[in-house]
Design a protein around this motif. Sequence first.
Motif, PDB file in Angstrom:
ATOM      1  N   SER A  83     -19.084 -31.074   8.712  1.00 53.28           N
ATOM      2  CA  SER A  83     -19.060 -29.633   8.485  1.00 53.28           C
ATOM      3  C   SER A  83     -20.338 -29.241   7.752  1.00 53.28           C
ATOM      4  O   SER A  83     -20.950 -30.054   7.052  1.00 53.28           O
ATOM      5  N   GLY A 158     -12.693 -24.788   7.731  1.00 50.59           N
ATOM      6  CA  GLY A 158     -11.656 -24.453   8.694  1.00 50.59           C
ATOM      7  C   GLY A 158     -11.965 -23.099   9.282  1.00 50.59           C
ATOM      8  O   GLY A 158     -11.832 -22.080   8.598  1.00 50.59           O
ATOM      9  N   GLY A 159     -12.418 -23.091  10.548  1.00 49.47           N
ATOM     10  CA  GLY A 159     -12.826 -21.822  11.142  1.00 49.47           C
ATOM     11  C   GLY A 159     -14.017 -21.249  10.394  1.00 49.47           C
ATOM     12  O   GLY A 159     -15.003 -21.943  10.137  1.00 49.47           O
ATOM     13  N   PRO A 160     -13.946 -19.977   9.977  1.00 48.87           N
ATOM     14  CA  PRO A 160     -15.083 -19.349   9.304  1.00 48.87           C
ATOM     15  C   PRO A 160     -15.070 -19.522   7.791  1.00 48.87           C
ATOM     16  O   PRO A 160     -15.884 -18.915   7.093  1.00 48.87           O
ATOM     17  N   TYR A 184     -17.074 -17.454   3.236  1.00 47.16           N
ATOM     18  CA  TYR A 184     -16.470 -16.854   4.425  1.00 47.16           C
ATOM     19  C   TYR A 184     -17.564 -16.200   5.260  1.00 47.16           C
ATOM     20  O   TYR A 184     -18.285 -15.313   4.781  1.00 47.16           O
ATOM     21  N   LYS A 234     -19.996 -23.983   9.689  1.00 44.31           N
ATOM     22  CA  LYS A 234     -19.750 -24.752  10.910  1.00 44.31           C
ATOM     23  C   LYS A 234     -18.644 -25.761  10.630  1.00 44.31           C
ATOM     24  O   LYS A 234     -18.798 -26.662   9.807  1.00 44.31           O
ATOM     25  N   ASP A 235     -17.541 -25.572  11.328  1.00 42.45           N
ATOM     26  CA  ASP A 235     -16.341 -26.385  11.128  1.00 42.45           C
ATOM     27  C   ASP A 235     -16.457 -27.672  11.933  1.00 42.45           C
ATOM     28  O   ASP A 235     -16.489 -27.637  13.166  1.00 42.45           O
TER      29      ASP A 235
END
Length: 261
Positions: A83, A158-160, A184, A234-235
């Motif tokens: 990540s 996790g996601g954004p 975020y 970046k996840d």
Amino acid sequence: MFTPEQEWRHRRTHQKDPRGSRTMVVNSELERRARKGRFTRGVIGAGVVAIAAAAVGTGTAMAGSDDRTSKPVSKPVSKAKESHVTGDAWVKFPGDPETPYRRFIVDVHGGPWKIVDGKMEWGAARGTIRFNHFAPDKPGGPSKDHWGSIKVDYVMAGGPVAVVSGIRQDGVDANQKRGTLTFYQSPLGHKHDRMGFSWGIVNPQCQQMGTGPAPFSPASAGPDGRWLKGYTVKDGGIPLPDDPNVQPPENPPNCKFKKIY
């Protein structure tokens, strides 16, 4: 005329080797002796030893390597990608309306944990966070930069959204050394990014990896009116251990709270 047993022996003895014209006399003789029980135990025993040696060979080589280096062996936990959290933004800290400007520059890569000698250990990230509090040294004075930094050892995305943790390099108390932050990346664009940090309106004592606060500070133009590039998350996925026998991580040492209010 051959009996059935003589016919079988004759065919096996004179069967042609597909790789050439040699007869398979040796193979036939071994089979004949094996049927009489002369070599059964030896052949099976040799086969078992050979298979066991092949199976253990890799582990023996690894152990030999470990003995030579005398260092713990760190292994990847899975094929999950790293990540990443990168970027630079001014944010407005809601807990300080008079001097709200904070700047966080982030360059973080890695994951939340690693496997060392068959045991999971927290912290498999690298990178640095630099932060700036633009404020006067005394009330009514001119605002100036006040920089600090964090040496990062943990990231989970996790996601954004990402949680990042590390050790503060400025002069804070020992039980406030670990800082945790959240970032975020907004799908509406970087002007809508947000982040949060584990001091100010969060109790800074005894923070642990992975326990970041809500991203309470929205991105903003800086005190000079300029917008910076914002944050990119970046996840890489959650890296699960490949080995089902991996031991869980140990609990972190107890942290002694000291009342600060």
